[in-house]
Scaffold this active site. Structure first.
Site, mmCIF file in Angstrom:
data_model
loop_
_atom_site.group_PDB
_atom_site.id
_atom_site.type_symbol
_atom_site.label_atom_id
_atom_site.label_comp_id
_atom_site.label_asym_id
_atom_site.label_seq_id
_atom_site.Cartn_x
_atom_site.Cartn_y
_atom_site.Cartn_z
ATOM 1 N N GLU A 1 -34.261 33.598 35.499
ATOM 2 C CA GLU A 1 -35.238 34.060 36.484
ATOM 3 C C GLU A 1 -35.654 35.464 36.048
ATOM 4 O OE1 GLU A 1 -33.932 34.160 40.582
ATOM 5 O OE2 GLU A 1 -35.856 34.998 41.212
ATOM 6 N N LYS B 1 -27.189 40.704 38.685
ATOM 7 C CA LYS B 1 -28.449 41.369 38.362
ATOM 8 C C LYS B 1 -28.911 42.267 39.496
ATOM 9 C CE LYS B 1 -30.632 37.604 36.949
ATOM 10 N NZ LYS B 1 -31.708 36.701 36.479
ATOM 11 N N ARG C 1 -18.712 30.514 34.546
ATOM 12 C CA ARG C 1 -19.515 31.697 34.301
ATOM 13 C C ARG C 1 -18.641 32.754 33.620
ATOM 14 N NH1 ARG C 1 -23.232 34.770 37.445
ATOM 15 N NH2 ARG C 1 -24.393 32.928 37.972
HETATM 16 P P1 ATP Z 1 -27.537 36.661 38.997
HETATM 17 O O1 ATP Z 1 -26.764 35.836 39.965
HETATM 18 O O2 ATP Z 1 -26.838 37.845 38.446
HETATM 19 O O3 ATP Z 1 -28.939 37.003 39.464
HETATM 20 P P2 ATP Z 1 -28.433 34.283 37.766
HETATM 21 O O4 ATP Z 1 -27.432 33.243 37.460
HETATM 22 O O5 ATP Z 1 -29.226 34.062 38.976
HETATM 23 O O6 ATP Z 1 -27.721 35.699 37.739
HETATM 24 P P3 ATP Z 1 -30.476 33.510 35.982
HETATM 25 O O7 ATP Z 1 -31.557 34.312 35.415
HETATM 26 O O8 ATP Z 1 -30.834 32.458 36.966
HETATM 27 O O9 ATP Z 1 -29.422 34.524 36.576
HETATM 28 O O10 ATP Z 1 -29.596 32.894 34.829
HETATM 29 C C1 ATP Z 1 -30.115 32.114 33.799
HETATM 30 C C2 ATP Z 1 -29.024 31.259 33.250
HETATM 31 O O11 ATP Z 1 -27.927 32.055 32.814
HETATM 32 C C3 ATP Z 1 -28.491 30.297 34.290
HETATM 33 O O12 ATP Z 1 -28.413 29.016 33.721
HETATM 34 C C4 ATP Z 1 -27.141 30.830 34.620
HETATM 35 O O13 ATP Z 1 -26.265 29.791 34.939
HETATM 36 C C5 ATP Z 1 -26.730 31.572 33.356
HETATM 37 N N1 ATP Z 1 -25.845 32.676 33.681
HETATM 38 C C6 ATP Z 1 -26.093 33.714 34.499
HETATM 39 N N2 ATP Z 1 -25.019 34.507 34.616
HETATM 40 C C7 ATP Z 1 -24.056 33.963 33.836
HETATM 41 C C8 ATP Z 1 -22.701 34.312 33.536
HETATM 42 N N3 ATP Z 1 -22.114 35.393 34.059
HETATM 43 N N4 ATP Z 1 -22.022 33.524 32.686
HETATM 44 C C9 ATP Z 1 -22.596 32.432 32.148
HETATM 45 N N5 ATP Z 1 -23.850 32.045 32.391
HETATM 46 C C10 ATP Z 1 -24.580 32.794 33.234
HETATM 47 MG MG MG Z 2 -30.155 32.061 39.060
#
Ligand code: ATP
Ligand code: MG
Length: 564
Positions: A40, A277, A267
């Site tokens: 995102e 984020k 994760r």
């Molecule tokens: P946040 O919760 O910090 O906003 P997010 O998961 O919403 O992070 P996205 O931009 O949606 O962030 O993430 C893109 C991809 O990266 C998703 O498929 C997510 O599962 C993966 N991802 C995000 N954070 C992690 C992590 N700490 N470890 C492994 N994969 C991750």
């Molecule tokens: Mg997400």
């Protein structure tokens, strides 16, 4: 670490890779492998994302498939083009390529809108006029069933009319939503008539003001995978409970056997590190760090600026592997990975962080000689370099002691040390500031027969010091970093408590440092080992005449030691 040791430590194929191998064997999806990385664009990528990127792109690459980059841009309020650009830069830097397949969930807004209308037409979606808090309260709890909305049984015609008028902008934000009509008694909360569209009147960075309704992430994500022909939709464990809902949507949509297979993995969490984020954005906005690419940040751009290499990050991800259990990895392992990589990569140089002048009283005034130094004992191909040596050299302040402690083998009155690559010198005296007590200069004699590589060079002394020629050395600023948080799990505590765990000593700026003259030509992101001190990387803030270095890591490999 040797190559053999690396191989030995390498995990066997992950459970995800095994699924892919099995699907290929069974000839599923005509033998296609197609993954996607779906960020995102509401922040910069961090090391956790690197774990997902390495898997999504890595599996596609390894099995002759494709990996799409898809921006999940369903919320115009939080998203920005700045983030899109940074995400692309970081993925490329990590060594991956989406080729021409740069997609956006917003590319599918038209299709998703049509699909939503189709669900309405089949009596599978309805407009709810209740406010968010009532809808939420009616959802019930995991042990108590939800309550049906009084609007659940509106006619198809009324629902269609309202949905279209929502999109025309006739209603206020929050006044109405579109919900899927699934099952208010389902044990899975996500199946209790989830909201699939909401009214948002902000402009979208790609579609402008074309839409006044936007799909929820849960409504866009699975279908986007489906539209793109994704075969393996790899995501983190928290989406496991969303899977039945994604399947329910695809069941309504699909016309053949194909459906993306979602597989969840744990994760990445790291000790002393915060990965959300939203919270990282707060640190930036509140000025707690110097920006998204502050070298203390766990962002990819922060790690890059700190001196991490893409190889070290990929190696780290390889070492931690993919499982089905949430865990927290030791940040020492990440530091081990970069140290291991830089050991082979980084040329050795001399840098003096806190200089003390040494005058070699019997060395001819005005004389300059070149001494030859090996660039990297781990890699012969890096060759050697010449460094000027003269009558006045600078050494590290704490390499001299007026009254040496027990087992102190560096410089002290009457003691001998080798200046690495040059001569053995003996301390004959020093000058002390009467008022402050600071040592200002040290006087030494040298023995011309002890030149490194020369005949008498095998004379033994216990201490070897790094140094630079005072006349030739160039100015540097050195930024030393410690952990941004002094709590092992800063975000696992009470919400927003993380601020109280910020380490006040996480950045220490040293000015007046001196480095060997050839470094004047170094470019941002060039990496070096300052001998005896650690690995350092040239910062973007460098200007002609003053180079700025970030310390990537010290030399001490705590993780390597613990795991010997
Ligand atoms: P946040 O919760 O910090 O906003 P997010 O998961 O919403 O992070 P996205 O931009 O949606 O962030 O993430 C893109 C991809 O990266 C998703 O498929 C997510 O599962 C993966 N991802 C995000 N954070 C992690 C992590 N700490 N470890 C492994 N994969 C991750
Ligand atoms: Mg997400």
């Amino acid at each position: 670490m040797t190559e053999e040791k690396r191989e030995e430590l390498k995990p066997s194929v992950s459970f995800i890779e095994q699924f892919i191998i099995d699907d290929l064997k069974e000839g599923k999806n005509q033998g296609r492998i197609h993954t996607r990385f779906p960020p995102e664009p509401n922040g910069y990528l961090h090391i956790g994302h690197a774990k997902a990127i390495c898997l999504d792109f890595g599996m596609a690459k390894k099995y002759g498939g494709k990996c799409n980059l898809r921006f999940d841009d369903t919320n115009p309020v939080k998203e920005d083009v700045e983030y899109i650009d940074s995400i692309k830069e970081d993925i490329q830097w990590l060594g991956f390529d989406w080729e021409e397949r740069e997609f956006y969930a917003s590319d599918y807004f038209g299709k998703l809108y049509e699909f939503a209308k189709e669900l309405i037409g089949r009596g599978l979606a309805y407009i709810d006029d209740q406010p968010a808090d009532i809808i939420s309260a009616q959802k019930g709890t995991p042990t108590a069933p939800g309550t049906e909305s009084p609007y659940r049984n509106r006619t198809i015609e009324e629902n269609l009319d309202l949905f279209e008028r929502m999109n025309k902008g006739e209603f206020d934000e929050g006044s109405r939503v579109l919900r899927a009509k699934v099952d208010m008694t389902s044990p899975n909360m996500h199946m209790r008539d989830p909201i699939i569209y909401r009214i948002i009147k902000s402009a979208h960075h790609r579609t402008g003001s074309a839409w006044n309704v936007y799909p929820m992430y849960d409504f866009a994500h699975g279908q986007s995978d489906y539209f793109e022909g994704i075969t393996h939709s790899l995501c983190t464990l928290e989406f496991e409970v969303h899977r039945p809902l994604y399947d329910w949507f695809i069941d309504q949509l699909k016309s053949d056997d194909y459906r993306p297979r979602q597989i969840e993995f744990n994760r990445l969490n790291l000790t002393y590190t915060m990965m959300s984020k939203r919270k990282l954005l707060e640190l930036v906005q509140e000025g707690k760090v110097r920006g998204w690419d502050d070298p203390r940040m766990p962002t990819i751009c922060g790690l890059r600026r700190r001196g991490y290499t893409p190889e070290s990050i990929r190696r780290f991800v390889d070492l931690i592997g993919y499982t089905k259990v949430e865990a927290i990895n030791d940040v020492l392992l990440l530091e081990h990975a970069i140290r291991d990589d830089l050991n082979i990569r980084a040329p050795r140089v001399f840098g003096v962080l806190n200089p003390l002048k040494v005058i070699i009283t019997n060395y001819p005034e005005g004389k300059v000689e070149e001494v030859t130094l090996i660039n990297n004992p781990e890699d012969e191909s890096q060759g050697s370099r010449n460094v000027p040596f003269s009558r006045e050299v600078l050494i590290e302040h704490d390499d001299f002691m007026e009254k040496p402690a027990n087992k102190y083998f560096r410089l002290a009155p009457g003691m001998e040390v080798r200046l690495k690559g040059a001569y053995i010198i003996k301390c004959e005296g020093f000058k002390k500031n009467e008022t402050t007590g600071d040592i200002e200069e040290v006087y030494c004699s040298y023995d011309p027969d002890t030149k490194s590589g020369g005949e008498a060079s095998n004379k033994k002394v216990k201490g070897t010091l790094h140094w630079v020629s005072a006349l030739h050395a160039v100015d540097a600023e050195v930024r030393l970093y410690d952990r941004l948080f002094d709590h092992e799990d800063p975000s696992g505590q009470k919400e927003d408590d993380y601020r109280s765990f910020l380490n006040p000593g996480s950045l220490k700026v040293l000015t007046g440092c001196k480095v060997e003259p050839a470094l004047a030509q170094a470019k941002p992101l060039d990496k070096f080992q300052f001998q005896r001190l650690g690995y350092f990387c040239v910062d973007y803030d460098s200007v002609p005449g003053k180079i700025v270095f970030n310390r990537t890591v010290s030399l001490k490999d705590t993780w390597g030691k613990m795991n010997k």
